[in-house]
Motif scaffolding. Sequence first.
Motif, PDB file in Angstrom:
ATOM      1  N   MET A 199       0.826  -1.301  -0.111  1.00 17.32           N
ATOM      2  CA  MET A 199      -0.051  -0.033  -0.148  1.00 17.32           C
ATOM      3  C   MET A 199       0.872   1.331  -0.133  1.00 17.32           C
ATOM      4  O   MET A 199       0.722   2.192  -0.698  1.00 17.32           O
ATOM      5  CB  MET A 199      -0.949   0.065   1.278  1.00 17.32           C
ATOM      6  CG  MET A 199      -2.172  -0.759   1.088  1.00 17.32           C
ATOM      7  SD  MET A 199      -3.193  -0.799   2.638  1.00 17.32           S
ATOM      8  CE  MET A 199      -4.289  -1.913   2.336  1.00 17.32           C
ATOM      9  N   GLU A 200       1.859   1.206   0.789  1.00 19.14           N
ATOM     10  CA  GLU A 200       2.880   2.530   0.810  1.00 19.14           C
ATOM     11  C   GLU A 200       3.454   2.665  -0.549  1.00 19.14           C
ATOM     12  O   GLU A 200       3.558   3.643  -0.955  1.00 19.14           O
ATOM     13  CB  GLU A 200       3.934   2.226   1.840  1.00 19.14           C
ATOM     14  CG  GLU A 200       4.916   3.402   1.982  1.00 19.14           C
ATOM     15  CD  GLU A 200       5.911   3.221   2.913  1.00 19.14           C
ATOM     16  OE1 GLU A 200       6.034   4.190   3.655  1.00 19.14           O
ATOM     17  OE2 GLU A 200       6.780   2.455   2.580  1.00 19.14           O
ATOM     18  N   GLY A 201       3.859   1.531  -1.160  1.00 20.37           N
ATOM     19  CA  GLY A 201       4.552   1.624  -2.500  1.00 20.37           C
ATOM     20  C   GLY A 201       3.374   2.405  -3.736  1.00 20.37           C
ATOM     21  O   GLY A 201       3.745   3.028  -4.587  1.00 20.37           O
ATOM     22  N   VAL A 202       2.338   1.647  -3.604  1.00 18.06           N
ATOM     23  CA  VAL A 202       1.171   2.275  -4.423  1.00 18.06           C
ATOM     24  C   VAL A 202       0.957   3.496  -4.188  1.00 18.06           C
ATOM     25  O   VAL A 202       0.877   4.542  -5.224  1.00 18.06           O
ATOM     26  CB  VAL A 202      -0.409   1.167  -4.283  1.00 18.06           C
ATOM     27  CG1 VAL A 202      -1.344   1.921  -5.084  1.00 18.06           C
ATOM     28  CG2 VAL A 202       0.102  -0.047  -4.793  1.00 18.06           C
ATOM     29  N   GLN A 203       0.701   4.076  -2.842  1.00 22.71           N
ATOM     30  CA  GLN A 203       0.565   5.372  -2.552  1.00 22.71           C
ATOM     31  C   GLN A 203       1.410   6.516  -3.055  1.00 22.71           C
ATOM     32  O   GLN A 203       1.647   7.378  -3.474  1.00 22.71           O
ATOM     33  CB  GLN A 203       0.516   5.446  -0.996  1.00 22.71           C
ATOM     34  CG  GLN A 203       0.209   7.000  -0.720  1.00 22.71           C
ATOM     35  CD  GLN A 203      -0.016   7.017   0.892  1.00 22.71           C
ATOM     36  OE1 GLN A 203       0.458   6.070   1.647  1.00 22.71           O
ATOM     37  NE2 GLN A 203      -0.821   8.142   1.180  1.00 22.71           N
ATOM     38  N   ARG A 204       2.916   5.893  -2.889  1.00 18.33           N
ATOM     39  CA  ARG A 204       4.022   6.647  -3.243  1.00 18.33           C
ATOM     40  C   ARG A 204       4.157   6.709  -4.726  1.00 18.33           C
ATOM     41  O   ARG A 204       4.233   7.828  -5.489  1.00 18.33           O
ATOM     42  CB  ARG A 204       5.327   6.207  -2.877  1.00 18.33           C
ATOM     43  CG  ARG A 204       6.535   6.829  -2.973  1.00 18.33           C
ATOM     44  CD  ARG A 204       7.638   6.288  -2.763  1.00 18.33           C
ATOM     45  NE  ARG A 204       7.866   4.880  -3.318  1.00 18.33           N
ATOM     46  CZ  ARG A 204       7.957   3.607  -2.688  1.00 18.33           C
ATOM     47  NH1 ARG A 204       8.099   3.516  -1.504  1.00 18.33           N
ATOM     48  NH2 ARG A 204       8.051   2.593  -3.431  1.00 18.33           N
ATOM     49  N   ASP A 205       4.085   5.493  -5.557  1.00 17.94           N
ATOM     50  CA  ASP A 205       3.971   5.470  -6.936  1.00 17.94           C
ATOM     51  C   ASP A 205       3.078   6.033  -7.931  1.00 17.94           C
ATOM     52  O   ASP A 205       3.314   6.352  -8.914  1.00 17.94           O
ATOM     53  CB  ASP A 205       4.675   4.250  -7.206  1.00 17.94           C
ATOM     54  CG  ASP A 205       5.896   3.555  -6.696  1.00 17.94           C
ATOM     55  OD1 ASP A 205       6.817   4.723  -6.431  1.00 17.94           O
ATOM     56  OD2 ASP A 205       6.276   2.513  -6.527  1.00 17.94           O
ATOM     57  N   SER A 206       1.707   5.870  -7.470  1.00 24.84           N
ATOM     58  CA  SER A 206       0.883   6.292  -8.226  1.00 24.84           C
ATOM     59  C   SER A 206      -0.635   6.646  -7.453  1.00 24.84           C
ATOM     60  O   SER A 206      -1.393   5.721  -6.971  1.00 24.84           O
ATOM     61  CB  SER A 206       0.227   4.992  -9.038  1.00 24.84           C
ATOM     62  OG  SER A 206      -0.762   5.141  -9.767  1.00 24.84           O
ATOM     63  N   PRO A 207      -0.552   7.972  -7.183  1.00 21.09           N
ATOM     64  CA  PRO A 207      -1.657   8.284  -6.361  1.00 21.09           C
ATOM     65  C   PRO A 207      -3.210   8.061  -7.133  1.00 21.09           C
ATOM     66  O   PRO A 207      -4.084   7.803  -6.176  1.00 21.09           O
ATOM     67  CB  PRO A 207      -1.665   9.897  -6.447  1.00 21.09           C
ATOM     68  CG  PRO A 207      -0.042  10.153  -6.511  1.00 21.09           C
ATOM     69  CD  PRO A 207       0.388   8.962  -7.515  1.00 21.09           C
ATOM     70  N   LEU A 208      -3.095   8.157  -8.128  1.00 20.99           N
ATOM     71  CA  LEU A 208      -4.277   7.701  -8.996  1.00 20.99           C
ATOM     72  C   LEU A 208      -4.606   6.272  -8.860  1.00 20.99           C
ATOM     73  O   LEU A 208      -5.925   5.743  -8.214  1.00 20.99           O
ATOM     74  CB  LEU A 208      -4.252   8.000 -10.492  1.00 20.99           C
ATOM     75  CG  LEU A 208      -5.526   7.867 -11.207  1.00 20.99           C
ATOM     76  CD1 LEU A 208      -6.830   8.683 -10.542  1.00 20.99           C
ATOM     77  CD2 LEU A 208      -5.454   8.102 -12.558  1.00 20.99           C
ATOM     78  N   LEU A 209      -3.755   5.335  -8.961  1.00 17.05           N
ATOM     79  CA  LEU A 209      -3.993   3.948  -8.329  1.00 17.05           C
ATOM     80  C   LEU A 209      -4.567   3.664  -7.022  1.00 17.05           C
ATOM     81  O   LEU A 209      -5.179   2.778  -6.820  1.00 17.05           O
ATOM     82  CB  LEU A 209      -2.779   3.163  -8.766  1.00 17.05           C
ATOM     83  CG  LEU A 209      -2.826   1.521  -8.544  1.00 17.05           C
ATOM     84  CD1 LEU A 209      -3.860   0.935  -9.626  1.00 17.05           C
ATOM     85  CD2 LEU A 209      -1.611   0.835  -9.057  1.00 17.05           C
ATOM     86  N   TRP A 210      -3.679   4.430  -6.304  1.00 20.87           N
ATOM     87  CA  TRP A 210      -4.183   4.561  -4.835  1.00 20.87           C
ATOM     88  C   TRP A 210      -5.416   4.622  -4.632  1.00 20.87           C
ATOM     89  O   TRP A 210      -6.104   4.286  -3.696  1.00 20.87           O
ATOM     90  CB  TRP A 210      -3.069   5.572  -3.848  1.00 20.87           C
ATOM     91  CG  TRP A 210      -3.378   5.655  -2.477  1.00 20.87           C
ATOM     92  CD1 TRP A 210      -3.994   6.645  -2.012  1.00 20.87           C
ATOM     93  CD2 TRP A 210      -3.119   4.593  -1.383  1.00 20.87           C
ATOM     94  NE1 TRP A 210      -3.995   6.516  -0.482  1.00 20.87           N
ATOM     95  CE2 TRP A 210      -3.435   5.201  -0.287  1.00 20.87           C
ATOM     96  CE3 TRP A 210      -2.758   3.244  -1.518  1.00 20.87           C
ATOM     97  CZ2 TRP A 210      -3.725   4.514   0.916  1.00 20.87           C
ATOM     98  CZ3 TRP A 210      -2.536   2.660  -0.123  1.00 20.87           C
ATOM     99  CH2 TRP A 210      -3.052   3.291   1.006  1.00 20.87           C
TER     100      TRP A 210
END
Length: 162
Positions: free
Chosen positions: A136-147
Motif C-alpha cells: 500500500m505504501e508503494g502504491v500510494q507513493r508511486d501512483s496516487p491515482l491507483l492508490w
Amino acid sequence: MFMSTVEPLYMEHWLRILEQKFQLLNVTDEQKVRFATQQLLGSTSAWWDTFNVMQPVDHHVTWKLSEFLKLKQGNMTMMEYVNKFNHLAQYVGTHVDTDEKKMECFNHGLCCILQEKLHIGGYRTFGTLMNAAIAMEGVQRDSPLLWRYFSMTLRLSGSARG
C-alpha cells in the motif's frame, strides 16, 4: 521530562538523551525503565500507570518493551517501521506470541489511514498484513491515482463482507 506529543522527533530526541545518560551511568535495563518512567508527565504518565496496573504481579517491563509499546511509524518508511517493529518484537515475549497480538501491535503503530485500509482488508496473518502495508505504501507513493482506486476497491469489498 517527557509529555505526550504527536511529534516523533521530540520523542526520539528524548530517548537519545536518556540513552546517553544510561550509558554514562552504566544503567541496567530494569533500572532504565524505572528512571525513564519517572520522567513522564501528564497523559503519558497516566498511560504508564494504567499499563502497569494491568500487568501480572511478577511482570517486569524491560527497556525494549517500553520502546516497543511506544513505537509509531511516524516519518519512517514502511520498511523502516517493519524492521524496527520486528527487531523490538523479539524482546517483548507474550505481547506478540500470536499472530493476532502481533497484528494488533503492528496496526497500532501505523497512521490512521493505513490502519483503516488494512482493517478493511481482513488479513488473517501478520505476514499478509505486513506485506499489504508495504504494498500500500508503494502504491500510494508511486501512483496516487491507483492508490485512490485501490482505496475504493477496499472500501467496496469491506462493505460487501459486512
